[in-house]
Design a protein around this motif. Structure first.
Motif, PDB file in Angstrom:
ATOM      1  N   ALA A  44       0.831  -1.208   0.000  1.00 34.77           N
ATOM      2  CA  ALA A  44       0.000   0.000   0.000  1.00 34.77           C
ATOM      3  C   ALA A  44       0.866   1.259   0.000  1.00 34.77           C
ATOM      4  N   ASP A  45       1.964   1.261   0.771  1.00 37.63           N
ATOM      5  CA  ASP A  45       2.898   2.404   0.769  1.00 37.63           C
ATOM      6  C   ASP A  45       3.409   2.658  -0.644  1.00 37.63           C
ATOM      7  N   HIS A  46       3.840   1.594  -1.294  1.00 37.95           N
ATOM      8  CA  HIS A  46       4.382   1.721  -2.647  1.00 37.95           C
ATOM      9  C   HIS A  46       3.315   2.250  -3.616  1.00 37.95           C
ATOM     10  N   LEU A  47       2.107   1.722  -3.532  1.00 37.80           N
ATOM     11  CA  LEU A  47       1.023   2.173  -4.392  1.00 37.80           C
ATOM     12  C   LEU A  47       0.713   3.649  -4.137  1.00 37.80           C
ATOM     13  N   LEU A  48       0.615   4.031  -2.871  1.00 39.93           N
ATOM     14  CA  LEU A  48       0.323   5.421  -2.518  1.00 39.93           C
ATOM     15  C   LEU A  48       1.394   6.365  -3.062  1.00 39.93           C
ATOM     16  N   GLN A  49       2.648   6.016  -2.858  1.00 40.10           N
ATOM     17  CA  GLN A  49       3.746   6.860  -3.336  1.00 40.10           C
ATOM     18  C   GLN A  49       3.799   6.906  -4.863  1.00 40.10           C
ATOM     19  N   SER A  50       3.535   5.777  -5.510  1.00 39.20           N
ATOM     20  CA  SER A  50       3.536   5.742  -6.974  1.00 39.20           C
ATOM     21  C   SER A  50       2.415   6.596  -7.553  1.00 39.20           C
ATOM     22  N   LEU A  51       1.217   6.465  -6.991  1.00 41.13           N
ATOM     23  CA  LEU A  51       0.094   7.270  -7.465  1.00 41.13           C
ATOM     24  C   LEU A  51       0.337   8.754  -7.228  1.00 41.13           C
ATOM     25  N   ALA A  52       0.879   9.094  -6.071  1.00 39.04           N
ATOM     26  CA  ALA A  52       1.156  10.498  -5.761  1.00 39.04           C
ATOM     27  C   ALA A  52       2.153  11.088  -6.753  1.00 39.04           C
ATOM     28  N   ALA A  53       3.184  10.328  -7.101  1.00 40.89           N
ATOM     29  CA  ALA A  53       4.172  10.806  -8.066  1.00 40.89           C
ATOM     30  C   ALA A  53       3.561  10.920  -9.455  1.00 40.89           C
ATOM     31  N   GLU A  54       2.836   9.900  -9.873  1.00 42.67           N
ATOM     32  CA  GLU A  54       2.228   9.881 -11.203  1.00 42.67           C
ATOM     33  C   GLU A  54       1.227  11.022 -11.387  1.00 42.67           C
ATOM     34  N   LEU A  55       0.465  11.326 -10.327  1.00 43.71           N
ATOM     35  CA  LEU A  55      -0.572  12.354 -10.411  1.00 43.71           C
ATOM     36  C   LEU A  55      -0.071  13.725  -9.941  1.00 43.71           C
ATOM     37  N   ALA A  56       1.222  13.824  -9.636  1.00 44.48           N
ATOM     38  CA  ALA A  56       1.828  15.080  -9.175  1.00 44.48           C
ATOM     39  C   ALA A  56       1.066  15.680  -7.998  1.00 44.48           C
ATOM     40  N   VAL A  57       0.798  14.848  -6.992  1.00 45.92           N
ATOM     41  CA  VAL A  57       0.098  15.301  -5.794  1.00 45.92           C
ATOM     42  C   VAL A  57       1.023  16.258  -5.033  1.00 45.92           C
ATOM     43  N   PRO A  58       0.544  17.460  -4.680  1.00 44.54           N
ATOM     44  CA  PRO A  58       1.409  18.426  -3.987  1.00 44.54           C
ATOM     45  C   PRO A  58       1.775  17.982  -2.576  1.00 44.54           C
TER      46      PRO A  58
END
Length: 170
Positions: free
Chosen positions: A22-36
């Motif tokens: 879940a950590d990896h998924l969260l970090q990957s999605l945040a990077a991909e979607l440019a979450v501030p």
């Protein structure tokens, strides 16, 4: 700097079954979607018929929610519970190396540090070896980091970056 986990935001259903996944998924999605950086991204253990780890986002731009839905994720308003484990939060990128409790609290969204087995809080000058892995949890509306004593008079976060799986030697 506290933000309420349940005020606003949304959560995302996943197929993740471990915190690491879940950590990896969260970090990957945040990077991909440019979450501030000001966004809170947490993991939540879901029990019951389909045990899994879901993600929540607080203070995320509306486009983040839309983008996740377009990627096929089931997105629900609010938070799945009030005790999320923070992976993304303001100041997390600065929590590297060894810091004092005062530096950690003043430089991040962490409200307080508590130490296992003690009734009080550590002194502001107490040093914490972060191991570059700091996962505080929401408790009673505060973001708390649980730490434990370590060698050399230091504290370390209770959660370790690379836990040994149960029954690893079988």
């Amino acid at each position: 700097m506290t933000a309420s986990l349940v005020s606003g935001g949304f959560w995302v259903d996943t197929e993740a079954t471990t915190l690491r996944e879940a950590d990896h998924l969260l970090q990957s999605l945040a990077a991909e979607l440019a979450v501030p950086e000001g966004v809170f991204g947490c993991t939540h253990l879901m029990r019951g018929e389909r045990p899994r780890v879901v993600l929540s986002f607080t203070r995320a731009p509306e486009e983040t929610e839309r983008s996740l839905a377009l990627k096929g994720y089931e997105v629900t308003a609010g938070a799945p519970d009030e005790v999320g484990r923070a992976v993304l939060y303001p100041g997390v990128s600065q929590l590297t190396g060894t810091l004092t409790v005062a530096e950690m609290v003043s430089g991040s969204a962490i409200d307080r540090v508590v130490v296992l087995g003690t009734s009080g809080e550590p002194a502001p000058e107490q040093r914490i070896l972060t191991r570059d892995f700091v996962r505080p949890q929401w408790r009673d509306g505060e973001l708390l980091l649980t730490a434990m004593p370590a060698a050399g008079g230091l504290l370390v976060p209770f959660e370790v970056p690379d836990p040994t799986p149960c029954c690893a030697d079988h």
